[in-house]
Design a protein around this motif. Sequence first.
Motif, short mmCIF file in Angstrom:
data_model
loop_
_atom_site.label_atom_id
_atom_site.label_comp_id
_atom_site.label_asym_id
_atom_site.label_seq_id
_atom_site.Cartn_x
_atom_site.Cartn_y
_atom_site.Cartn_z
N GLN A 148 -63.87 22.32 -70.98
CA GLN A 148 -64.54 22.78 -72.30
C GLN A 148 -65.97 21.98 -72.57
OE1 GLN A 148 -61.66 24.76 -74.83
NE2 GLN A 148 -63.32 24.58 -77.05
N SER A 149 -66.60 22.99 -73.16
CA SER A 149 -67.57 22.54 -73.03
C SER A 149 -67.96 22.28 -74.96
CB SER A 149 -69.89 22.71 -73.36
OG SER A 149 -69.44 22.54 -71.99
N LEU A 150 -67.31 23.75 -75.92
CA LEU A 150 -67.01 23.98 -77.51
C LEU A 150 -67.05 23.03 -78.09
CD1 LEU A 150 -67.06 27.87 -78.07
CD2 LEU A 150 -69.28 25.96 -79.10
N VAL A 151 -67.39 22.82 -79.19
CA VAL A 151 -66.04 21.80 -79.94
C VAL A 151 -66.52 22.09 -81.69
CG1 VAL A 151 -66.14 18.87 -81.17
CG2 VAL A 151 -66.65 19.55 -78.48
N PHE A 152 -65.39 22.30 -82.72
CA PHE A 152 -65.34 22.77 -83.13
C PHE A 152 -64.98 22.26 -85.05
CE2 PHE A 152 -64.08 26.64 -79.78
CZ PHE A 152 -64.81 27.47 -80.69
#
Length: 392
Positions: A148-152
Amino acid sequence: MAKEIRHITAKLLHGRALQAAMLVMALLVASCVRQPELHLYAMQDIELEFVATDLNLEVMWNYEDGYNFHTEWFYGWDDEDRRIFGEMGYVDPSEFQLRRYYTGEKPYTPHENVYKHHLEGTHFIAQYIWGFWDLLVWNDIHTIDGVQSLVFDETTSLDYVTAYTNPTIYPSRYNAPKFVRSFWEPEPLYAAYEQAIDINPSLDGFTYDEERKVYVKQIDMTLYPITYVYLTQVIIHNNNGRVASIDGTGNFSGMARTTNVNTGIAGEDAITIHYNTRLKKDCDMKGEKVDIAGGRLMTFGLCQNNCGRLMRMSQVKDPNRHFLDVTMQFNNGMDSTLVFDITPQVRKRFKGGVITVELDMDTVPIPTRSGGSGFDAFIKDPEDGGTWEIDI
């Protein structure tokens, strides 16, 4: 505006009432008893039901000029593309992240606490205290390679969640002045944010479901895409084998580094996005055989815009220029990176679309030495390899 892809239905379930509470209520409100009888607590269960509908690129790319991307997309999409890039368009998610914020008796106040939930499937039940609530929902991320590339970021503030990606090992190009490296593209992301949902003991806004014997409150929330698909194609005319291959990557510059999950407004910092590309040979373009270096990438959109909610180009505020580059290997073993200014196309297709550049190899000299790994902009002599800026 994008077609609605999620509706959230909230159902308030009444529990068993204590006999003492029933007696007190009967004495106090005997002259105005609501039918059926209400048994109120300081807290009740809410059932969330997610009902999925489809969203396709034709609906998302509903531009005012009646845009039909199929008429200009010559690269196509086959099984190998799906293996490398995934599906060309948006994919319906089945898992979600839910954040609930209780603001007490006052709506639209800063968040002081958060209830976090991961949802597998389309139903969720939790208890809600009487008062006002804010709800934030986004899809859980799944990728074809498990990475996963998305970080929250949920720690900077409880009032909003920020989504971003991290930098790659590859240098950046053009119009990304704060960053020396390009960034990974985000995965498809959809979100909905609803404020001031009133869960009140008088049940104003609720209706009674005779079949289930429950009071029901309907809450309509629409999950909109807050990442945007671009399909890029460098169409190579009259190649005749001169461009033998590409290095399998591309760079797309001037796009936002982050987005606000609550509002859908992209951040102000411009970055270069690094993504995968593929060369297809002998593609049909209106009867002509061409080679095409194509790819698909996802972005957070144009800086400081909520692109999915914009309806026309005149609403776009974009101070950045946008460049597309791809590194090509030639039949003499040399390589060079070709750079194209795609600013007008990106501004016209502000919420995604096909980006096309055309290259006539009869007008492009073959480099005599390799330079594709060098990232100096605006090399003047194309025969020395390096980076070429191509007018289109």
